[in-house]
Each structure stands twice: as structure tokens, then as C-alpha cells.
Enzyme design. Structure first.
Site, PDB file in Angstrom:
ATOM      1  N   HIS A  24     -75.365 -12.769 -63.169  1.00 20.76           N
ATOM      2  CA  HIS A  24     -74.832 -11.843 -62.163  1.00 20.76           C
ATOM      3  C   HIS A  24     -73.463 -11.315 -62.587  1.00 20.76           C
ATOM      4  CE1 HIS A  24     -73.829 -10.086 -58.324  1.00 20.76           C
ATOM      5  NE2 HIS A  24     -72.807 -10.912 -58.147  1.00 20.76           N
ATOM      6  N   HIS A  47     -77.633 -13.758 -34.613  1.00 24.20           N
ATOM      7  CA  HIS A  47     -78.224 -12.953 -35.692  1.00 24.20           C
ATOM      8  C   HIS A  47     -79.628 -12.491 -35.303  1.00 24.20           C
ATOM      9  CE1 HIS A  47     -79.192 -11.531 -39.659  1.00 24.20           C
ATOM     10  NE2 HIS A  47     -80.172 -12.395 -39.783  1.00 24.20           N
ATOM     11  N   HIS A  51     -67.341  -9.536 -49.657  1.00 24.64           N
ATOM     12  CA  HIS A  51     -68.072  -9.203 -50.883  1.00 24.64           C
ATOM     13  C   HIS A  51     -69.507  -8.803 -50.554  1.00 24.64           C
ATOM     14  CE1 HIS A  51     -68.487  -9.180 -55.216  1.00 24.64           C
ATOM     15  NE2 HIS A  51     -69.576  -9.928 -55.134  1.00 24.64           N
ATOM     16  N   HIS A  74     -85.621 -11.484 -48.114  1.00 26.66           N
ATOM     17  CA  HIS A  74     -85.166 -11.111 -46.769  1.00 26.66           C
ATOM     18  C   HIS A  74     -83.910 -10.240 -46.848  1.00 26.66           C
ATOM     19  CE1 HIS A  74     -84.709 -11.386 -42.475  1.00 26.66           C
ATOM     20  NE2 HIS A  74     -83.572 -12.066 -42.545  1.00 26.66           N
ATOM     21  N   GLU A  95     -76.882 -18.501 -35.600  1.00 27.13           N
ATOM     22  CA  GLU A  95     -78.243 -18.127 -35.980  1.00 27.13           C
ATOM     23  C   GLU A  95     -78.927 -17.306 -34.898  1.00 27.13           C
ATOM     24  OE1 GLU A  95     -82.078 -18.018 -37.893  1.00 27.13           O
ATOM     25  OE2 GLU A  95     -79.966 -17.975 -38.472  1.00 27.13           O
TER      26      GLU A  95
END
Length: 369
Positions: A275, A102, A333, A167, A99
């Protein structure tokens, strides 16, 4: 104090690409800087997917630091205590580092865009032509500030799906905007005015892709990837039981309904099935459009790239289901979706430029790559 430490860390990270641009670039350092920032933003989006897929979004449950410090090293005692109290919870030393890396990386991207903005305005003051308005990087800087705010809310609102999805979409918007900005600074291939007729079709493709990206983000942030466990049917049925009202109720906590109850499997199936079904629409449209665009020299490379990435996206999407969501394929992906966005943005830019009858930068004025 810890904010200064985090800022210093981000600046040190940003100095690496800034040094590369300064050393490697010839006369057009600004264009190089924009392209490097675009590439690193793509990397950041992929690492953001890795952060989400490893359940590391709450590895440090406060923001912007980690338990009020600039590094998991300094928060070792708090992280160890939280992990001991709940070993299966979201906090561990590994997740905390994922985290925080990032966050460091995202802040470094902000530093690079600040450098772009400052360079553009200095060039304007000195009357040096950059072939683009300084308001472009300024708008990007405002966008990354908003993106940072949603990053904070992602943590403080405990991974609320609508916040996490927004986000992600803001990150993709930043990537697409940087790509368009970089393209404006780069000489176009040979002028082919006839491709201007594909402008509306390319824009429609971008809109369809944006909807699919939003649906994909909604699947990921609701952890609905394995709601359907087979293909081409969903749990053995072409149209399984689904609860769209629950699944697409936006303002709710993770794993809960709008009424505060545990979300049902039928709601997760609705998210996944939507989706998956819309993916066929997007694949068919973009593949058909790319095949037509490949006839033109200036569109051949991005159009071919669209066809390749579409095939890879189908393969990785199917593999996520069949192989039960392996982490490397899931990250691939996510990254493939970002690359596809870049390619479709390039197609839109080139068709728009041909319609206007101009190149992004006059070849004789542009610095060599």
C-alpha cells in the site's frame, strides 16, 4: 417487531434531510436530494471508518439489530453480561451504540435512495423531465441492497478481511456513483472541447486510485497500519522480509492465515509495504495530471482539490506511522480517500461530457442551486 422499530428510526433520520430539501430547494428538489444524499454518504463512509477503527464492528454481534432488539438500550443486560465476561472484547455499551448508529445511518441513506427512485419513476409516469433516466436511482438502490448484505456478512463472518474490504469498496462505489449521478443533474462550466483529450488519462487515474483504495482497505481491515514503524524505510529496511502469499490470501479469518494459523508479522509487512509503495505511484500520476488540468477553467477547481487532498493524504498517512495510529488522524485519512475519489470522479465526468460535446443539463433548463 424490532425490524419495524429500526425502520421507523431510519425514516425519522431520513426525514431531516428530506425536510431540508423540501424547504430549501427551489424548483429542482430532485437535484438537491441527490446532492444531499451524496454528502451524507460521504459522512457515512467516514463514520464507517470510525466504527472500524474503534473496533466497534462487533459491538452488536448479530444483525440487523442488537441482541435481537432495535436499540442498545433494550439490549443493556446482554451487552453488560458480554462485557463483564470479556472486558477487553469487542462488546461494550459504547461500541454497541457506535455500531448501531452506523446501521441507523446506513438505513437512512437507503430511505433517501428509495425516495430518489420513487420520485424518478413518478416523474417518468407524469412525463416530467428530470434530465436523467429513472434507472439511475434504481441501480443505486440495488447497489445499496448489495452493500447492506455485505454489512450483514461483516458481522456474521466476524470481520473477515475480504468481506470488510468489499463492504468498504462497495460504499465507495456508491459514493462515486452518486457523485456522477448528481453531476449529470448539474449544469457544467463553460464548454471546453479540448479537455476531452484527457478522458483516457482521467480514467487511468480513477483505476489507479481504485487499486490504492482496495490496498488501503486491506491494510485497515487486517490492522496492518503499524506493521512498518518508520518512514521512508520499513522497520529499518528498504525491502523488509515479507510474506505476500499469506498477506494477500483473500479468504481467511481475521488475524489468521488460510491454513488457520496466526498470521505472521512478515505477512502484515507485505500488506503495509505494498500500500505504501503503490501510494507513490498514485500520488505522482494524479498530481501530474491535476497540474495539467488546472490550465482549464472547467477543471481548475476539482484539479486543485486533488492536489490539496493528495498532500493531506500523504501527511495523514505519514502521521499514522510516526504518531502510532491516532484515531482522529486515521479517520481523517479514511475520509480523505473518499474525498479524493469524489474529485477524481468529477474530473472524469467533466472530461467525458466535453468529449461528447454536451453539458450535463442545459443551463437554461436547470434550476438554480
Amino acid at each position: 417487531m424490532f425490524l419495524l422499530q429500526m425502520g421507523a428510526t431510519a425514516i425519522c433520520i431520513a426525514l431531516l434531510p428530506l425536510s431540508y430539501v423540501w424547504i430549501k430547494a427551489s424548483d429542482d428538489k430532485f437535484r438537491k436530494l441527490v446532492w444531499v444524499t451524496t454528502f451524507l454518504t460521504l459522512d457515512l463512509i467516514m463514520f464507517g471508518g470510525f466504527t472500524r477503527l474503534t473496533d466497534s464492528g462487533l459491538g452488536c454481534p448479530d444483525w440487523p439489530g442488537c441482541y435481537g432488539t432495535a436499540s442498545p438500550f433494550l439490549a443493556h443486560a446482554q451487552i453488560a453480561a458480554a462485557h463483564a465476561a470479556l472486558p477487553s472484547g469487542p462488546v461494550s455499551m459504547v461500541k454497541a451504540w457506535i455500531e448501531m448508529i452506523h446501521r441507523y445511518f446506513a438505513t437512512a441513506i437507503g430511505v433517501l435512495i428509495i425516495a430518489q427512485t420513487a420520485s424518478a419513476w413518478v416523474a417518468r409516469i407524469k412525463r416530467k423531465s428530470l434530465h436523467v433516466s429513472p434507472w439511475w436511482p434504481t441501480a443505486l438502490l440495488l447497489l445499496i441492497v448489495v452493500q447492506g448484505a455485505f454489512g450483514a456478512w461483516t458481522v456474521t463472518l466476524k470481520l473477515q478481511p475480504v468481506i470488510v474490504t468489499t463492504h468498504l469498496l462497495l460504499g465507495l462505489t456508491l459514493l462515486g456513483s452518486l457523485a456522477w449521478f448528481a453531476a449529470r443533474l448539474t449544469p457544467l462550466p463553460a464548454y471546453e472541447p479540448e479537455i476531452a483529450r484527457y478522458r483516457a488519462a482521467a480514467l487511468a487515474g480513477l483505476v489507479l486510485l481504485a487499486i490504492q483504495l482496495a490496498l488501503g482497505g486491506w491494510v485497515s481491515t487486517n490492522y496492518a497500519v503499524l506493521a512498518c514503524t518508520d518512514f521512508p524505510t520499513c522497520n529499518g529496511q528498504w525491502i523488509p522480509p515479507m510474506n505476500f502469499a499469506q498477506g494477500f490470501h483473500l479468504w481467511r479469518a481475521l488475524g489468521m492465515t488460510g491454513n488457520g494459523e496466526v498470521i505472521t508479522q512478515d505477512a502484515l509487512v507485505a500488506i503495509h509495504w505494498t500500500h505504501r509503495t503503490f501510494a507513490f505511484v498514485v500520488i505522482a500520476y494524479l498530481a501530474g495530471l491535476a497540474l495539467k488540468m488546472r490550465r482549464y477553467e472547467s477543471l481548475r477547481r476539482p484539479a486543485t482539490g486533488v492536489l490539496i487532498v493528495l498532500a493531506l493524504q500523504f501527511a495523514t498517512g505519514l502521521s499514522n506511522i510516526v504518531l502510532q495510529w491516532p484515531l482522529p488522524i486515521a479517520v481523517a485519512h479514511n475520509g480523505g480517500a473518499a474525498v479524493l475519489l469524489l474529485l477524481v470522479v468529477m474530473l472524469n465526468f467533466r472530461t467525458a461530457s466535453s468529449r461528447l460535446g454536451r453539458a450535463a443539463v442545459a443551463p437554461r433548463e436547470a434550476a438554480p442551486a
